[in-house]
Motif scaffolding. Structure first.
Motif, mmCIF file in Angstrom:
data_model
loop_
_atom_site.group_PDB
_atom_site.id
_atom_site.type_symbol
_atom_site.label_atom_id
_atom_site.label_comp_id
_atom_site.label_asym_id
_atom_site.label_seq_id
_atom_site.Cartn_x
_atom_site.Cartn_y
_atom_site.Cartn_z
ATOM 1 N N PHE A 1 38.071 12.767 -16.750
ATOM 2 C CA PHE A 1 38.121 14.287 -16.168
ATOM 3 C C PHE A 1 37.309 14.474 -14.995
ATOM 4 O O PHE A 1 37.387 15.057 -13.962
ATOM 5 N N PHE A 2 35.859 14.071 -15.117
ATOM 6 C CA PHE A 2 34.806 14.245 -14.177
ATOM 7 C C PHE A 2 34.853 13.454 -13.027
ATOM 8 O O PHE A 2 34.410 13.636 -11.818
ATOM 9 N N GLU A 3 35.241 12.082 -13.235
ATOM 10 C CA GLU A 3 35.349 11.317 -12.133
ATOM 11 C C GLU A 3 36.717 11.016 -11.352
ATOM 12 O O GLU A 3 36.685 10.533 -10.252
ATOM 13 N N ILE A 4 37.738 11.496 -12.010
ATOM 14 C CA ILE A 4 39.100 11.376 -11.292
ATOM 15 C C ILE A 4 39.829 12.696 -11.251
ATOM 16 O O ILE A 4 40.129 13.115 -9.760
ATOM 17 N N THR A 5 39.822 13.450 -12.204
ATOM 18 C CA THR A 5 40.494 14.804 -12.027
ATOM 19 C C THR A 5 39.877 15.903 -11.235
ATOM 20 O O THR A 5 40.505 16.361 -10.125
ATOM 21 N N LEU A 6 38.291 16.041 -11.625
ATOM 22 C CA LEU A 6 37.676 17.107 -10.731
ATOM 23 C C LEU A 6 37.875 16.659 -9.250
ATOM 24 O O LEU A 6 37.852 17.451 -8.528
ATOM 25 N N PRO A 7 37.296 15.454 -8.852
ATOM 26 C CA PRO A 7 37.210 15.265 -7.266
ATOM 27 C C PRO A 7 38.721 15.272 -6.559
ATOM 28 O O PRO A 7 38.402 16.040 -5.543
ATOM 29 N N LEU A 8 39.620 14.836 -7.319
ATOM 30 C CA LEU A 8 40.937 14.812 -6.631
ATOM 31 C C LEU A 8 41.645 16.405 -6.646
ATOM 32 O O LEU A 8 42.268 16.693 -5.806
ATOM 33 N N LEU A 9 40.809 17.083 -7.620
ATOM 34 C CA LEU A 9 41.630 18.420 -7.585
ATOM 35 C C LEU A 9 40.795 19.548 -6.770
ATOM 36 O O LEU A 9 41.142 20.744 -6.754
ATOM 37 N N ARG A 10 39.750 19.027 -6.086
ATOM 38 C CA ARG A 10 38.681 19.821 -5.611
ATOM 39 C C ARG A 10 39.608 20.681 -4.347
ATOM 40 O O ARG A 10 39.372 22.087 -4.394
ATOM 41 N N PRO A 11 40.466 20.155 -3.524
ATOM 42 C CA PRO A 11 41.045 21.157 -2.666
ATOM 43 C C PRO A 11 41.888 22.158 -3.125
ATOM 44 O O PRO A 11 41.769 23.247 -2.672
ATOM 45 N N ALA A 12 42.517 21.789 -4.330
ATOM 46 C CA ALA A 12 43.211 23.154 -4.794
ATOM 47 C C ALA A 12 42.402 23.967 -5.408
ATOM 48 O O ALA A 12 42.712 25.236 -5.477
ATOM 49 N N ILE A 13 41.233 23.489 -5.985
ATOM 50 C CA ILE A 13 40.349 24.256 -6.696
ATOM 51 C C ILE A 13 39.793 25.479 -5.309
ATOM 52 O O ILE A 13 39.687 26.714 -5.519
ATOM 53 N N VAL A 14 39.572 24.758 -4.156
ATOM 54 C CA VAL A 14 38.997 25.701 -3.105
ATOM 55 C C VAL A 14 39.983 26.677 -2.765
ATOM 56 O O VAL A 14 39.639 27.906 -2.429
ATOM 57 N N VAL A 15 41.392 26.164 -2.613
ATOM 58 C CA VAL A 15 42.396 27.229 -2.018
ATOM 59 C C VAL A 15 42.301 28.301 -3.285
ATOM 60 O O VAL A 15 42.640 29.492 -2.738
ATOM 61 N N ALA A 16 42.481 27.854 -4.552
ATOM 62 C CA ALA A 16 42.566 28.953 -5.480
ATOM 63 C C ALA A 16 41.413 29.900 -5.417
ATOM 64 O O ALA A 16 41.613 31.092 -5.718
ATOM 65 N N LEU A 17 40.031 29.355 -5.177
ATOM 66 C CA LEU A 17 38.965 30.258 -5.076
ATOM 67 C C LEU A 17 39.214 31.282 -4.127
ATOM 68 O O LEU A 17 38.596 32.383 -4.119
ATOM 69 N N ILE A 18 39.549 30.678 -2.877
ATOM 70 C CA ILE A 18 39.506 31.588 -1.616
ATOM 71 C C ILE A 18 40.425 32.802 -2.003
ATOM 72 O O ILE A 18 40.090 34.032 -1.722
ATOM 73 N N PHE A 19 41.794 32.584 -2.459
ATOM 74 C CA PHE A 19 42.639 33.785 -2.857
ATOM 75 C C PHE A 19 42.204 34.663 -3.986
ATOM 76 O O PHE A 19 42.239 35.895 -3.838
ATOM 77 N N ARG A 20 41.633 34.077 -4.906
ATOM 78 C CA ARG A 20 41.026 34.812 -6.072
ATOM 79 C C ARG A 20 39.802 35.594 -5.513
ATOM 80 O O ARG A 20 39.673 36.757 -6.143
ATOM 81 N N THR A 21 39.163 35.033 -4.694
ATOM 82 C CA THR A 21 37.926 35.818 -4.430
ATOM 83 C C THR A 21 37.927 36.997 -3.441
ATOM 84 O O THR A 21 37.843 38.258 -3.547
ATOM 85 N N ILE A 22 39.088 36.716 -2.577
ATOM 86 C CA ILE A 22 39.389 37.919 -1.762
ATOM 87 C C ILE A 22 40.294 39.021 -2.475
ATOM 88 O O ILE A 22 39.856 40.096 -2.051
ATOM 89 N N THR A 23 41.216 38.807 -3.528
ATOM 90 C CA THR A 23 41.708 39.494 -4.206
ATOM 91 C C THR A 23 40.887 40.473 -5.316
ATOM 92 O O THR A 23 40.991 41.434 -5.600
#
Length: 303
Positions: free
Chosen positions: A214-236
């Motif tokens: 989870f920490f060495e594969i999932t989270l690093p490769l999921l980082r772009p999707a997390i950033v996109v989600a954070l941008i939209f969620r923070t603005i709303t």
């Protein structure tokens, strides 16, 4: 006998455009549309913020420059609503991210029938914000709410949620986290689908456990999707209006009133277009600042 050269047919620029001209032609309609629905309203908003324009005064709008913005410095309601907005953002964005990530991981498990699990993610997201606020206002009702009923059955005392600023803000944040975590879960689930299964199989061969994967594969490769989600969620989150409005109407007092609610109060209730526009400009600049910070963090990590 000489053979005459073939006659060259001169084509017009619109019949055979070059790459640059073709790009301009294709982007022109979209640029005009963006200018009409985004750029022009934003410019009008900035223009209105520079005028003293109150519809209840009966006098024409008067240019006052930055006077509306200087009035905010001495406006305690502005600072309290700004703090409430920032507090909701700081509490609900990480909360929705954690809950949404857990929901996305659960929906990504190899179920035989995946569609009921993934359909359950759509229900909170598809529910109207005002409707969700009304539902949770009933959940947190002090007399016949489900939350207090559960607390009584567990042996705890009942809580009068909407008479205390702290408990009212807690109820609002929990409602927002429930409502918005499904949106983040959908984005993260799409990101999880792009991670190759072969990486996990290779990690299992090397003896890596689920937590290490989870920490060495999932989270690093999921980082772009997390950033996109954070941008939209923070603005709303910075534009939060419906749920606090329907649950507490800003009360008790103005302890749960957000900046968006204060803008609505000035422009719709008080008909003060100038001051309301200035407040909206602050919200717009705050949203742009958050977006720039996220984009800078993305660029720094890419380097």
């Amino acid at each position: 006998m000489t053979v005459p050269e073939p006659r060259r047919i001169k084509s017009s620029w619109w019949a055979d455009p070059g790459d640059r001209v073709l790009a301009v032609m294709l982007l022109a309609p979209l640029s005009i549309l963006v200018a009409l629905i985004i750029v022009y309203p934003v410019l009008r908003l900035f223009q209105s913020s520079l005028y003293n324009h109150s519809l209840t005064s009966g006098v024409p709008a008067e240019f006052v420059g930055l006077e509306n913005f200087t009035l905010m410095l001495d406006d305690p309601t502005f600072w309290s609503t700004l703090w409430n907005t920032v507090l909701i953002t700081l509490l609900t964005v990480p909360g929705a991210l954690v809950v949404g990530l857990a929901m996305a991981l659960m929906a990504n498990l190899p179920f035989k029938r995946k569609w009921p699990v993934r359909l359950s993610l759509l229900i909170p997201w598809a529910l109207p914000l005002a409707f969700a606020g009304l539902i949770f206002a009933w959940f947190f009702h002090s007399e016949y709410g489900i939350v207090n009923d559960v607390l009584r059955r567990l042996g705890f005392g009942t809580v009068i949620w909407f008479n205390s600023p702290g408990w009212a803000m807690t109820a609002i944040c929990l409602t927002i986290i429930w409502k918005t975590s499904s949106f983040i879960a959908l984005i993260l689930l799409a990101g999880l689908q792009t991670i190759p299964r072969s990486l996990y199989e290779a990690a299992e061969v090397d003896g890596a456990g689920k937590l290490r994967q989870f920490f060495e594969i999932t989270l690093p490769l999921l980082r772009p999707a997390i950033v996109v989600a954070l941008i939209f969620r923070t603005i709303t989150a910075l534009q939060t209006f419906d749920i606090p409005y329907t649950m507490t109407a800003g009360g008790p007092g103005n302890s749960t009133q957000t900046l968006a609610m204060y803008i609505h109060q000035n422009t719709v209730s008080f008909l003060d277009i100038g001051y309301g526009s200035a407040l909206a400009v602050i919200m717009f600049l705050l949203s742009m600042l958050v977006t720039i910070i996220y984009l800078r963090l993305i660029q720094a990590k890419e380097r």
